[in-house]
Design an enzyme around this catalytic site. Structure first.
Site, PDB file in Angstrom:
ATOM      1  CE  LYS A  24      -1.314   1.630   4.108  1.00 15.75           C
ATOM      2  NZ  LYS A  24      -1.183   3.008   4.599  1.00 15.75           N
ATOM      3  CG  ASN A  25       2.477   2.701   3.510  1.00 12.28           C
ATOM      4  OD1 ASN A  25       1.300   3.018   3.310  1.00 12.28           O
ATOM      5  ND2 ASN A  25       2.961   2.490   4.721  1.00 12.28           N
ATOM      6  NE  ARG A  95      -0.475  12.349   8.403  1.00 11.74           N
ATOM      7  CZ  ARG A  95       0.028  13.562   8.599  1.00 11.74           C
ATOM      8  NH1 ARG A  95      -0.645  14.423   9.287  1.00 11.74           N
ATOM      9  NH2 ARG A  95       1.204  13.889   8.123  1.00 11.74           N
ATOM     10  CB  CYS A 119      -3.858  10.822  12.335  1.00  7.10           C
ATOM     11  SG  CYS A 119      -2.254  10.047  12.381  1.00  7.10           S
ATOM     12  NE  ARG A 124       1.500  10.367  10.400  1.00  6.64           N
ATOM     13  CZ  ARG A 124       1.029   9.455   9.564  1.00  6.64           C
ATOM     14  NH1 ARG A 124      -0.150   8.921   9.811  1.00  6.64           N
ATOM     15  NH2 ARG A 124       1.725   9.063   8.523  1.00  6.64           N
ATOM     16  CG  ASP A 127       8.319  20.284   9.909  1.00  2.74           C
ATOM     17  OD1 ASP A 127       7.627  19.261  10.079  1.00  2.74           O
ATOM     18  OD2 ASP A 127       9.491  20.363  10.311  1.00  2.74           O
ATOM     19  CG  LEU A 128      10.935  17.573   7.804  1.00  2.84           C
ATOM     20  CD1 LEU A 128      11.239  16.141   8.232  1.00  2.84           C
ATOM     21  CD2 LEU A 128      12.205  18.423   7.844  1.00  2.84           C
ATOM     22  CG  ASP A 310       4.011   1.368   9.335  1.00  6.34           C
ATOM     23  OD1 ASP A 310       3.676   2.217  10.175  1.00  6.34           O
ATOM     24  OD2 ASP A 310       4.176   1.641   8.126  1.00  6.34           O
ATOM     25  CB  ILE A 332       8.959   6.336  13.963  1.00  3.03           C
ATOM     26  CG1 ILE A 332      10.109   5.371  13.689  1.00  3.03           C
ATOM     27  CG2 ILE A 332       8.569   7.128  12.705  1.00  3.03           C
ATOM     28  CD1 ILE A 332      11.322   5.957  13.051  1.00  3.03           C
ATOM     29  NE  ARG A 402      -6.875   4.787   6.473  1.00  4.22           N
ATOM     30  CZ  ARG A 402      -6.181   5.781   6.986  1.00  4.22           C
ATOM     31  NH1 ARG A 402      -6.382   6.143   8.230  1.00  4.22           N
ATOM     32  NH2 ARG A 402      -5.278   6.422   6.276  1.00  4.22           N
TER      33      ARG A 402
HETATM   34  N1  EPU Z   1       7.967  14.318  10.494  1.00  6.83           N
HETATM   35  C1  EPU Z   1       8.259  15.629  10.758  1.00  6.83           C
HETATM   36  N2  EPU Z   1       8.022  16.563   9.786  1.00  6.83           N
HETATM   37  C2  EPU Z   1       7.528  16.227   8.553  1.00  6.83           C
HETATM   38  C3  EPU Z   1       7.250  14.878   8.283  1.00  6.83           C
HETATM   39  C4  EPU Z   1       7.474  13.938   9.278  1.00  6.83           C
HETATM   40  O1  EPU Z   1       8.712  15.953  11.851  1.00  6.83           O
HETATM   41  O2  EPU Z   1       7.346  17.116   7.730  1.00  6.83           O
HETATM   42  C5  EPU Z   1       8.185  13.296  11.520  1.00  6.83           C
HETATM   43  C6  EPU Z   1       6.942  12.503  11.867  1.00  6.83           C
HETATM   44  O3  EPU Z   1       6.125  13.161  12.803  1.00  6.83           O
HETATM   45  C7  EPU Z   1       7.521  11.212  12.391  1.00  6.83           C
HETATM   46  C8  EPU Z   1       8.760  11.023  11.525  1.00  6.83           C
HETATM   47  O4  EPU Z   1       9.059  12.317  10.996  1.00  6.83           O
HETATM   48  O5  EPU Z   1       7.920  11.362  13.730  1.00  6.83           O
HETATM   49  C9  EPU Z   1       8.592  10.039  10.389  1.00  6.83           C
HETATM   50  O6  EPU Z   1       7.391  10.310   9.665  1.00  6.83           O
HETATM   51  P1  EPU Z   1       7.277  10.088   8.091  1.00  6.83           P
HETATM   52  O7  EPU Z   1       7.159  11.409   7.422  1.00  6.83           O
HETATM   53  O8  EPU Z   1       8.376   9.179   7.660  1.00  6.83           O
HETATM   54  O9  EPU Z   1       5.877   9.334   7.981  1.00  6.83           O
HETATM   55  P2  EPU Z   1       4.919   9.402   6.728  1.00  6.83           P
HETATM   56  O10 EPU Z   1       5.738   9.510   5.513  1.00  6.83           O
HETATM   57  O11 EPU Z   1       3.847  10.396   6.954  1.00  6.83           O
HETATM   58  C10 EPU Z   1       4.897   6.832   6.198  1.00  6.83           C
HETATM   59  C11 EPU Z   1       3.889   5.717   6.168  1.00  6.83           C
HETATM   60  C12 EPU Z   1       3.466   5.358   7.583  1.00  6.83           C
HETATM   61  C13 EPU Z   1       4.718   4.952   8.371  1.00  6.83           C
HETATM   62  C14 EPU Z   1       5.750   6.084   8.335  1.00  6.83           C
HETATM   63  C15 EPU Z   1       7.052   5.724   9.021  1.00  6.83           C
HETATM   64  C16 EPU Z   1       2.726   6.016   4.062  1.00  6.83           C
HETATM   65  C17 EPU Z   1       1.458   6.317   3.350  1.00  6.83           C
HETATM   66  N3  EPU Z   1       2.717   6.134   5.384  1.00  6.83           N
HETATM   67  O12 EPU Z   1       4.240   7.953   6.792  1.00  6.83           O
HETATM   68  O13 EPU Z   1       2.592   4.238   7.464  1.00  6.83           O
HETATM   69  O14 EPU Z   1       4.360   4.669   9.701  1.00  6.83           O
HETATM   70  O15 EPU Z   1       6.044   6.422   6.960  1.00  6.83           O
HETATM   71  O16 EPU Z   1       7.632   4.612   8.431  1.00  6.83           O
HETATM   72  O17 EPU Z   1       3.701   5.624   3.438  1.00  6.83           O
HETATM   73  C18 EPU Z   1       0.783   2.854   8.013  1.00  6.83           C
HETATM   74  O18 EPU Z   1       0.895   2.310   6.916  1.00  6.83           O
HETATM   75  O19 EPU Z   1       0.072   2.375   8.948  1.00  6.83           O
HETATM   76  C19 EPU Z   1       1.509   4.092   8.296  1.00  6.83           C
HETATM   77  C20 EPU Z   1       1.157   4.934   9.261  1.00  6.83           C
END
Ligand code: EPU
Length: 426
Positions: A24-25, A95, A119, A124, A127-128, A310, A332, A402
């Site tokens: 999915k991801n 998201r 969420c 979440r 900013d990055l 995950d 994380i 989901r």
């Molecule tokens: N973070 C920031 N700033 C940002 C973005 C992220 O501080 O702009 C922080 C987050 O709060 C977190 C860390 O960086 O503490 C890592 O978050 P990341 O951005 O890597 O998460 P994501 O890309 O939003 C994806 C997966 C998640 C998975 C995470 C971590 C998808 C659709 N989602 O989320 O999957 O947990 O990477 O591996 O790819 C799930 O499938 O259940 C799920 C939540």
């Protein structure tokens, strides 16, 4: 009709073979990348899960034709570039909608994407993502809860994408998708190394992009003028595979997993081995079996190639039944522990202290009515229910739908007693 829920009668040993679906991801950002392509995109192994349906709906509104073909492949074609706005209605449901930001900006010069809120698994922030778009030369503002980004043509640049919790998976995906059509070279330092990011880069390269370093913390992207479409197969879902590994172990059974990549699961398999679970490759498939005694262990979630967040909840369900005390630390998403209270309702002995949970092993779990709170937490409850004595009813299973394609059917085939009922049938 009432909301669906799962009823599980625990105690059956699972035996047999399960085919793991596409990730999915990996599928979600690759679907969003079709916005960048001038031709047709054909994707194989896109799982039929609710998040894919939600993104297909969003892409439809953004002028991308999305169609599930008879052979199961997903066909996408960006045919209308007029609408660049992702409404809050869809973004709040999922998201991952944020990953249309980079492609819209790069291809159409503007993007308006509702800012995702928090969420169940924490704050979440994004900013990055916004930093990456600004560094590429976009003008980014927040207007009435929407991210509004504009740029005539993005310019290649060097960027550091690390945050307080390390790299960002979707942030790296967004930066990469924006940079493929930019003028010049972009270097992303502290890029996410997750296999899903690498899959996106491989897909983009097949469409004509020039990306190197994917799978490492330094990704280099040479901008190109245009991308064409391509035909591509999505990698297997490592989180679904890990979930079925725990299903074998927690029921003291034996499962063979087809379409499973062990090289994507090294840290998780290392932890399973430490617990006493045997994971072996046999030809193309993986077999998982456990000894009767489960050893307690220490677990720390980390970015890839570390232990994935995950799979934290699912591993916690298994450790509830270990012979001693385990310690799980979430590095994380420090608040990703909504399953703790529900597992305790089933007789687990879990003590949460900040980002750490002490798991005091118990002899058995007992069935109870419980509530799913997010995707992976609900998977943990299903696993606990499979091992528990008696009946477990899990409500709010839309969370599990989901991200897992028909998990109940797949589990039934290998011997689980699990039914999908609706509240009216209770
Ligand atoms: N973070 C920031 N700033 C940002 C973005 C992220 O501080 O702009 C922080 C987050 O709060 C977190 C860390 O960086 O503490 C890592 O978050 P990341 O951005 O890597 O998460 P994501 O890309 O939003 C994806 C997966 C998640 C998975 C995470 C971590 C998808 C659709 N989602 O989320 O999957 O947990 O990477 O591996 O790819 C799930 O499938 O259940 C799920 C939540």
């Amino acid at each position: 009709m009432g909301l669906p829920y799962f009823r599980i009668n625990g105690g059956n040993r699972l035996r047999g073979s399960v085919r793991i679906g596409g990730a999915k991801n990996a599928a979600l950002p690759i679907m969003a990348a079709s916005i960048l392509c001038d031709g047709e995109v054909i994707l194989h192994d896109v799982p039929s899960v609710a998040d894919v349906t939600s993104l297909a709906e969003l892409l439809g509104k953004l002028g991308v034709e999305v169609e599930r073909r008879q052979d199961g492949a997903l066909r996408l074609l960006a045919s209308d570039e007029m609408n660049c706005k992702a409404e809050y209605d869809i973004v709040r449901k999922m998201r991952a909608s944020i990953c249309v930001l980079g492609p819209l900006l790069a291809k159409r010069g503007k993007a308006q994407v509702a800012m995702p809120g928090g969420c169940a698994i924490g704050d979440r922030p994004v900013d990055l993502h916004l930093r990456a778009m600004r560094l590429l030369g976009a003008d980014v503002e927040l207007v009435s809860g929407d991210i509004v980004a504009k740029a005539k043509r993005l310019r290649g640049t060097e960027m550091f994408l690390g945050g307080p919790f390390g790299s960002t998976v979707l942030g790296t995906a967004n930066a990469m998708m924006a940079a493929v059509l930019a003028e010049g070279v972009t270097v992303i330092e502290m890029a996410a190394c997750e296999p899903e990011v690498r899959d996106l880069a491989d897909f983009l390269n097949k469409c004509g992009a020039s990306i190197t370093g994917q799978g490492t913390p330094r990704i280099i992207i040479e901008g190109v003028k245009e991308l064409k479409g391509c035909e591509y197969r999505i990698i297997p879902d490592r989180i679904e595979a890990g979930t079925f590994m725990v299903a074998a172990a927690i029921t003291n059974g034996e499962l063979t997993l087809e379409n499973c990549r062990l090289d994507h699961l090294m840290a998780f398999v290392d932890r399973l081995n430490a617990v006493g679970v045997n994971v072996e490759r046999k030809d193309e498939a993986i077999t998982v079996a456990s000894s009767r005694r489960l050893e307690p262990i220490e677990v720390i979630t980390q970015p890839f190639p570390g232990m994935p967040t995950d799979l934290q909840a699912q591993l916690m369900a298994l450790l509830c039944l270990a012979d001693g005390n385990s310690v799980i630390t979430e590095k994380i998403f420090p608040d990703r522990f909504l399953h703790v209270g529900e597992l305790n309702r089933m007789g687990a002995k879990l003590h949460k202290a900040g980002p750490t949970v002490i798991v005091q092993g118990v002899k058995r779990l007992v069935g109870a009515p419980v509530m799913a709170s997010d995707l992976r937490a609900s998977a943990a409850l299903v696993l606990a229910g499979l091992a528990a004595r008696g009946t477990t009813d899990i409500n709010r299973i839309y969370h599990i739908d989901r991200g897992y394609q028909r998990i109940d059917e797949k589990l039934r085939v290998v011997g689980a007693e699990i039914e999908r009922l609706s509240a009216d049938e209770a």
